[in-house]
Design a protein around this motif. Structure first.
Motif, PDB file in Angstrom:
ATOM      1  N   HIS A 162      14.511  65.816 -65.786  1.00 39.05           N
ATOM      2  CA  HIS A 162      13.875  65.214 -66.897  1.00 39.05           C
ATOM      3  C   HIS A 162      15.016  63.915 -67.334  1.00 39.05           C
ATOM      4  O   HIS A 162      15.256  63.801 -68.299  1.00 39.05           O
ATOM      5  CB  HIS A 162      13.874  66.214 -68.272  1.00 39.05           C
ATOM      6  CG  HIS A 162      13.416  67.436 -67.913  1.00 39.05           C
ATOM      7  ND1 HIS A 162      11.955  67.502 -67.493  1.00 39.05           N
ATOM      8  CD2 HIS A 162      13.480  68.766 -68.156  1.00 39.05           C
ATOM      9  CE1 HIS A 162      11.635  68.590 -67.548  1.00 39.05           C
ATOM     10  NE2 HIS A 162      12.636  69.371 -67.896  1.00 39.05           N
ATOM     11  N   TYR A 206      12.669  66.872 -72.723  1.00 37.71           N
ATOM     12  CA  TYR A 206      12.386  67.781 -71.521  1.00 37.71           C
ATOM     13  C   TYR A 206      10.842  67.180 -71.243  1.00 37.71           C
ATOM     14  O   TYR A 206      10.115  67.770 -70.626  1.00 37.71           O
ATOM     15  CB  TYR A 206      11.899  68.997 -72.437  1.00 37.71           C
ATOM     16  CG  TYR A 206      13.154  69.819 -72.422  1.00 37.71           C
ATOM     17  CD1 TYR A 206      13.703  70.705 -71.697  1.00 37.71           C
ATOM     18  CD2 TYR A 206      14.021  69.710 -73.619  1.00 37.71           C
ATOM     19  CE1 TYR A 206      14.919  71.317 -71.759  1.00 37.71           C
ATOM     20  CE2 TYR A 206      15.444  70.593 -73.721  1.00 37.71           C
ATOM     21  CZ  TYR A 206      15.565  71.307 -72.842  1.00 37.71           C
ATOM     22  OH  TYR A 206      16.727  71.929 -73.133  1.00 37.71           O
ATOM     23  N   GLU A 207      10.758  66.019 -71.592  1.00 37.70           N
ATOM     24  CA  GLU A 207       9.315  65.364 -71.041  1.00 37.70           C
ATOM     25  C   GLU A 207       9.540  64.912 -69.680  1.00 37.70           C
ATOM     26  O   GLU A 207      10.507  64.370 -69.265  1.00 37.70           O
ATOM     27  CB  GLU A 207       8.973  64.170 -71.906  1.00 37.70           C
ATOM     28  CG  GLU A 207       8.415  64.490 -73.526  1.00 37.70           C
ATOM     29  CD  GLU A 207       8.060  63.404 -74.391  1.00 37.70           C
ATOM     30  OE1 GLU A 207       8.607  62.353 -73.962  1.00 37.70           O
ATOM     31  OE2 GLU A 207       7.354  63.666 -75.189  1.00 37.70           O
ATOM     32  N   HIS A 226      12.251  67.808 -78.080  1.00 32.58           N
ATOM     33  CA  HIS A 226      11.322  68.088 -77.063  1.00 32.58           C
ATOM     34  C   HIS A 226      11.153  66.746 -75.964  1.00 32.58           C
ATOM     35  O   HIS A 226      10.864  66.862 -74.851  1.00 32.58           O
ATOM     36  CB  HIS A 226       9.885  68.032 -77.655  1.00 32.58           C
ATOM     37  CG  HIS A 226       8.584  67.981 -76.813  1.00 32.58           C
ATOM     38  ND1 HIS A 226       8.162  69.176 -76.156  1.00 32.58           N
ATOM     39  CD2 HIS A 226       7.735  66.909 -76.576  1.00 32.58           C
ATOM     40  CE1 HIS A 226       7.361  68.641 -75.295  1.00 32.58           C
ATOM     41  NE2 HIS A 226       7.065  67.337 -75.583  1.00 32.58           N
ATOM     42  N   GLU A 227      11.677  65.506 -76.974  1.00 36.64           N
ATOM     43  CA  GLU A 227      11.592  64.162 -75.951  1.00 36.64           C
ATOM     44  C   GLU A 227      12.644  64.286 -74.562  1.00 36.64           C
ATOM     45  O   GLU A 227      12.132  63.731 -73.559  1.00 36.64           O
ATOM     46  CB  GLU A 227      12.070  62.893 -76.844  1.00 36.64           C
ATOM     47  CG  GLU A 227      10.943  62.655 -77.925  1.00 36.64           C
ATOM     48  CD  GLU A 227      11.438  61.533 -78.511  1.00 36.64           C
ATOM     49  OE1 GLU A 227      11.320  60.359 -78.222  1.00 36.64           O
ATOM     50  OE2 GLU A 227      12.013  61.745 -79.623  1.00 36.64           O
ATOM     51  N   LYS A 256      15.646  60.264 -68.380  1.00 33.96           N
ATOM     52  CA  LYS A 256      14.772  59.566 -69.275  1.00 33.96           C
ATOM     53  C   LYS A 256      15.619  58.266 -69.765  1.00 33.96           C
ATOM     54  O   LYS A 256      16.758  58.552 -70.392  1.00 33.96           O
ATOM     55  CB  LYS A 256      14.530  60.429 -70.454  1.00 33.96           C
ATOM     56  CG  LYS A 256      13.638  59.796 -71.649  1.00 33.96           C
ATOM     57  CD  LYS A 256      13.428  60.745 -72.813  1.00 33.96           C
ATOM     58  CE  LYS A 256      12.888  60.184 -73.897  1.00 33.96           C
ATOM     59  NZ  LYS A 256      11.336  59.702 -73.511  1.00 33.96           N
TER      60      LYS A 256
END
Length: 371
Positions: A317, A370-371, A367-368, A319
């Motif tokens: 993940h 884990y995107e 949650h961001e 990011k």
């Protein structure tokens, strides 16, 4: 237009029924909630830490420089408060620790201790031969603080304790990872001598661990710690080798294994590593480049996040949080608020570091990551 709004409303209503946390995340995407120092006279704002208070407020303290942007300029520890989960912050700085050093006080770590009190750690810098981490305790939720206790009493020198770094083990031991760069009569060395100072009496007294073995004489700086589920303590360090370096302790920080290279690309810049309370995974925030951009080992962009589900053996993940090619993003503080995360970090333009170093507080949904 009305029809489209109806579809959006109905869609959000259904999401809220099926997954309320996701609905909240859609309402609160990643956002900068405070920008300190973008405007104003002081040249640098950096190296902070968060603490969640029992009345629901959040205190963020940071190094506020007044006499210049360099590490040795005049600075004090300033604080801002939030009463709404980090969405908004007080406008004016409160003095948390005045400048009691010959040069400055800087580099804040907060820690909620197991007895419920709050510990505050910071560096008191008197000279290029004397930079020492100190600890204060608050028993009234950061209203007042005890007299400072020096973490290091066995030697004098220039010790670096990064912001947001001190941890407490399940058995109560406090661990403060430090890098020694200079003693009186010797030249400053970029290759730090790495130790952990530890306390088994809530910070009243401190002892020094063995020095981190570094037989290949790698340039080691700015150590950090995380406690693994096995009881092993993992240390990570910035270097000039294009990756973060690692070591482990299997005896609560008394002794350390020989330092070795990880597979985490990194310039000569600090990383931040914390365990996510909600999931038990590890969260890494760092500059995801190997230091070869424009040939500059200290090129600190992009600011990147990654998650590990296997105690740091692999990272997923990945990011980008900030990707300005002229950006300078580092010294990240991390605080978890159930399903949300607060980050505080330097967010400067590398071409303007001598004139202006702002600091950003960013709020994100868990949650961001884990995107």
């Amino acid at each position: 237009m009305k029809k489209n709004r109806l579809f959006v409303f109905v869609g959000f209503f259904l999401i809220n029924i099926v997954n309320p946390s996701l609905a909240q995340e859609l309402l609160n995407p990643s956002q900068v909630v405070l920008h300190i120092g973008k405007e104003g006279a002081n040249p640098r704002n950096s190296e902070g830490s968060f603490i969640q208070l029992n009345d629901g407020r959040i205190l963020f303290a940071y190094s506020k420089f007044e006499g210049g942007s360099g590490d040795h300029a005049s600075a004090f520890i300033a604080g801002r408060y939030s009463s709404d989960g980090g969405n908004t912050w007080t406008k004016k700085d409160e003095v948390i620790v005045s400048n009691e050093g010959g040069m400055n006080v800087m580099s804040v770590s907060f820690l909620r201790l197991q007895d419920g009190s709050i510990a505050l750690f910071y560096a008191r810098k008197n000279s290029l031969d004397d930079c020492t981490p100190y600890m204060r305790i608050s028993h009234d939720e950061a209203v007042t603080w005890s007299e400072p206790v020096s973490i290091i009493s066995d030697t004098e020198g220039y010790f670096v304790l990064n912001n947001d770094r001190v941890i407490q083990l399940p058995g109560g031991r406090l661990l403060a990872p430090v890098s020694l760069h200079k003693v009186a009569g010797k030249d400053f060395s970029m290759r730090g001598r790495i130790y952990c100072y530890y306390s088994d009496d809530s910070g009243e007294t401190w002892q020094r661990s063995m020095e981190l073995p570094n037989p290949k004489e790698v340039v080691l700086q700015e150590p950090g710690l995380v406690s693994l589920k096995t009881g092993t303590i993992k240390m990570w360090l910035r270097t000039d080798r294009g990756v973060q370096y690692l070591s482990e302790s299997h005896d609560n920080g008394n002794t350390w294994q020989e330092v070795y290279a990880s597979d985490i690309p990194s310039p000569r810049s600090p990383a931040s590593l914390r365990r996510i309370p909600k999931t038990g995974d590890l969260l890494l925030i760092w500059n995801n480049n190997d230091g070869s951009i424009d040939g500059k080992a200290s090129f600190r962009t992009p600011l990147t996040a990654a998650v590990s589900k296997d105690e740091g053996n692999s990272w997923i993940h990945i990011k980008e949080l900030e990707n300005d090619p002229d950006g300078f993003f580092c010294y990240t503080a991390i605080s978890f608020l159930d399903d949300e995360v607060l980050l505080g970090y330097m967010a400067a333009n590398r071409l303007e570091l001598k004139e202006k170093i702002p600091l950003v507080l960013r709020k994100m949904s868990l949650h961001e990551f884990y995107e």
